[in-house]
Scaffold this motif. Sequence first.
Motif, PDB file in Angstrom:
ATOM      1  N   ASN A  73      -3.175  21.977   2.554  1.00  0.00           N
ATOM      2  CA  ASN A  73      -2.448  23.214   2.204  1.00  0.00           C
ATOM      3  C   ASN A  73      -1.221  23.452   3.091  1.00  0.00           C
ATOM      4  O   ASN A  73      -0.908  24.573   3.467  1.00  0.00           O
ATOM      5  CB  ASN A  73      -3.373  24.442   2.288  1.00  0.00           C
ATOM      6  N   GLN A  74      -0.538  22.347   3.435  1.00  0.00           N
ATOM      7  CA  GLN A  74       0.637  22.465   4.304  1.00  0.00           C
ATOM      8  C   GLN A  74       1.888  22.896   3.534  1.00  0.00           C
ATOM      9  O   GLN A  74       2.834  23.387   4.126  1.00  0.00           O
ATOM     10  CB  GLN A  74       0.899  21.130   5.021  1.00  0.00           C
ATOM     11  N   LEU A  75       1.870  22.665   2.219  1.00  0.00           N
ATOM     12  CA  LEU A  75       3.027  23.011   1.392  1.00  0.00           C
ATOM     13  C   LEU A  75       2.559  23.641   0.087  1.00  0.00           C
ATOM     14  O   LEU A  75       1.479  23.311  -0.415  1.00  0.00           O
ATOM     15  CB  LEU A  75       3.860  21.748   1.070  1.00  0.00           C
ATOM     16  N   PRO A  76       3.365  24.552  -0.508  1.00  0.00           N
ATOM     17  CA  PRO A  76       3.001  25.099  -1.822  1.00  0.00           C
ATOM     18  C   PRO A  76       3.073  24.032  -2.911  1.00  0.00           C
ATOM     19  O   PRO A  76       3.783  23.030  -2.766  1.00  0.00           O
ATOM     20  CB  PRO A  76       4.052  26.199  -2.043  1.00  0.00           C
ATOM     21  N   PHE A  83       0.851  -1.197   0.000  1.00  0.00           N
ATOM     22  CA  PHE A  83       0.000   0.000   0.000  1.00  0.00           C
ATOM     23  C   PHE A  83       0.887   1.247   0.000  1.00  0.00           C
ATOM     24  O   PHE A  83       1.742   1.399   0.879  1.00  0.00           O
ATOM     25  CB  PHE A  83      -0.918  -0.005   1.225  1.00  0.00           C
ATOM     26  N   PRO A  84       0.698   2.170  -0.969  1.00  0.00           N
ATOM     27  CA  PRO A  84       1.646   3.296  -1.141  1.00  0.00           C
ATOM     28  C   PRO A  84       1.403   4.438  -0.151  1.00  0.00           C
ATOM     29  O   PRO A  84       1.115   5.567  -0.527  1.00  0.00           O
ATOM     30  CB  PRO A  84       1.385   3.741  -2.583  1.00  0.00           C
ATOM     31  N   MET A  85       1.532   4.105   1.146  1.00  0.00           N
ATOM     32  CA  MET A  85       1.266   5.086   2.194  1.00  0.00           C
ATOM     33  C   MET A  85       2.118   6.338   2.033  1.00  0.00           C
ATOM     34  O   MET A  85       1.674   7.455   2.322  1.00  0.00           O
ATOM     35  CB  MET A  85       1.531   4.452   3.568  1.00  0.00           C
ATOM     36  N   HIS A  86       3.352   6.168   1.562  1.00  0.00           N
ATOM     37  CA  HIS A  86       4.269   7.313   1.404  1.00  0.00           C
ATOM     38  C   HIS A  86       3.750   8.308   0.373  1.00  0.00           C
ATOM     39  O   HIS A  86       3.923   9.521   0.530  1.00  0.00           O
ATOM     40  CB  HIS A  86       5.681   6.836   1.053  1.00  0.00           C
ATOM     41  N   LEU A  87       3.088   7.798  -0.671  1.00  0.00           N
ATOM     42  CA  LEU A  87       2.497   8.698  -1.678  1.00  0.00           C
ATOM     43  C   LEU A  87       1.266   9.401  -1.107  1.00  0.00           C
ATOM     44  O   LEU A  87       1.077  10.606  -1.287  1.00  0.00           O
ATOM     45  CB  LEU A  87       2.128   7.913  -2.938  1.00  0.00           C
ATOM     46  N   PHE A  88       0.430   8.645  -0.389  1.00  0.00           N
ATOM     47  CA  PHE A  88      -0.761   9.243   0.220  1.00  0.00           C
ATOM     48  C   PHE A  88      -0.381  10.341   1.218  1.00  0.00           C
ATOM     49  O   PHE A  88      -1.066  11.365   1.314  1.00  0.00           O
ATOM     50  CB  PHE A  88      -1.601   8.173   0.925  1.00  0.00           C
ATOM     51  N   ASP A  89       0.695  10.111   1.968  1.00  0.00           N
ATOM     52  CA  ASP A  89       1.094  11.094   2.987  1.00  0.00           C
ATOM     53  C   ASP A  89       1.464  12.439   2.352  1.00  0.00           C
ATOM     54  O   ASP A  89       1.084  13.499   2.862  1.00  0.00           O
ATOM     55  CB  ASP A  89       2.272  10.561   3.809  1.00  0.00           C
ATOM     56  N   VAL A  90       2.195  12.404   1.246  1.00  0.00           N
ATOM     57  CA  VAL A  90       2.582  13.656   0.576  1.00  0.00           C
ATOM     58  C   VAL A  90       1.363  14.326  -0.044  1.00  0.00           C
ATOM     59  O   VAL A  90       1.158  15.536   0.098  1.00  0.00           O
ATOM     60  CB  VAL A  90       3.665  13.401  -0.503  1.00  0.00           C
ATOM     61  N   ILE A  91       0.524  13.540  -0.719  1.00  0.00           N
ATOM     62  CA  ILE A  91      -0.682  14.102  -1.342  1.00  0.00           C
ATOM     63  C   ILE A  91      -1.599  14.694  -0.269  1.00  0.00           C
ATOM     64  O   ILE A  91      -2.209  15.749  -0.461  1.00  0.00           O
ATOM     65  CB  ILE A  91      -1.417  13.028  -2.173  1.00  0.00           C
ATOM     66  N   GLY A  92      -1.651  14.026   0.890  1.00  0.00           N
ATOM     67  CA  GLY A  92      -2.470  14.517   2.001  1.00  0.00           C
ATOM     68  C   GLY A  92      -2.026  15.881   2.494  1.00  0.00           C
ATOM     69  O   GLY A  92      -2.855  16.709   2.903  1.00  0.00           O
ATOM     70  N   LYS A  93      -0.722  16.146   2.456  1.00  0.00           N
ATOM     71  CA  LYS A  93      -0.215  17.478   2.833  1.00  0.00           C
ATOM     72  C   LYS A  93      -0.800  18.545   1.916  1.00  0.00           C
ATOM     73  O   LYS A  93      -1.098  19.662   2.336  1.00  0.00           O
ATOM     74  CB  LYS A  93       1.324  17.520   2.727  1.00  0.00           C
ATOM     75  N   GLY A  94      -0.952  18.196   0.644  1.00  0.00           N
ATOM     76  CA  GLY A  94      -1.532  19.126  -0.322  1.00  0.00           C
ATOM     77  C   GLY A  94      -2.986  19.431  -0.009  1.00  0.00           C
ATOM     78  O   GLY A  94      -3.428  20.579  -0.122  1.00  0.00           O
ATOM     79  N   PHE A  95      -3.741  18.405   0.416  1.00  0.00           N
ATOM     80  CA  PHE A  95      -5.145  18.617   0.770  1.00  0.00           C
ATOM     81  C   PHE A  95      -5.269  19.604   1.927  1.00  0.00           C
ATOM     82  O   PHE A  95      -6.231  20.361   2.012  1.00  0.00           O
ATOM     83  CB  PHE A  95      -5.801  17.297   1.179  1.00  0.00           C
TER      84      PHE A  95
END
Length: 326
Positions: free
Chosen positions: A279-282, A265-277
Amino acid sequence: MLPLRELLATHYAIQTEEKLVLDGKEGYRQGEYVYFTISADNKEIIYMEQAALAYYLVENGYRHLAIPIPNVHGEWFSLHQDKKYIVLQVQYTQQGNDLPKGEVLANFHQVGSAYSYEPQSISSYGGWKQLWIDKLTVFETKIEKDALDHSSNYHRLLMDVLPYIIGISENAIQYIGESEKDYRFHDADQGTIAFRRYAGNLVNPVLWTNDLVYDHPTRDLAEYIRLLMLGNNDQQEIITFLNDYQSIRPLSVFSWRLLYARLIFPMHLFDVIGKGFLNQLPHDQLHEEITVLLDKQAIYEKKLRHFFQIANVETESLHIPVLHWL
């Protein structure tokens, strides 16, 4: 935001002596204790369940854990300018741990598994399949909606890789569903105190209450091994870590299957995409982070293809299915 020093004086009657930084977070010291503040944005029950785990762990020797403390009114949450805060207290000690990393985690899981009450709000024990289905559904919908609202390179990239993320996630969901029917488990498969994303936290100068969850122990094993597989670590580090862990807590066939499913399960990809949801990073920084991870994904899959060989697990004799497309 109310400065920490003022919050401590006003709501906790604590007059601090000096500012310092521990584990990358700013705190204030008074005597042998250091104080930190966190904003309490989640449901109160989550913090209360984490606090119960934290106090239990401190009683069992984990003195570098920052635990919530009540304010002068005996309340766990302090309100200031319509925002709720929690103050954490940790004993200021230069704590070292020379034990092998696998043993450190196994000892922690031993202590955590003796905790008597399974929390409700912070427990994922036995629920991975449904949690992953829900996560995939939410992320798929949100990625598609955001791509319509934004025309950035980042959102175009997400739309490009979305079919891959869906495909590999569905593989993991199917694998965990089949694994849950495998009854080759033992005592070490019971729930334990764990971390949201274990990255070797136990040897850090401070453990944070709001990182605690309750789950199957393979959650922490998988997340630490994921980091090793995404990094430039050689496979010997994974072998040593697993062997050291198993010298105290041997893994059942059921555990190996859960561990493998979680690595798929690509948890590492979900974690980065979740930051975008959130608005934690530009967007340009998110684009860079996800591009780096996607570049590593082919190597990660190659390591995952040989995972059971690296771990010296006989999949055929133990009838453990493996993904052959990896």
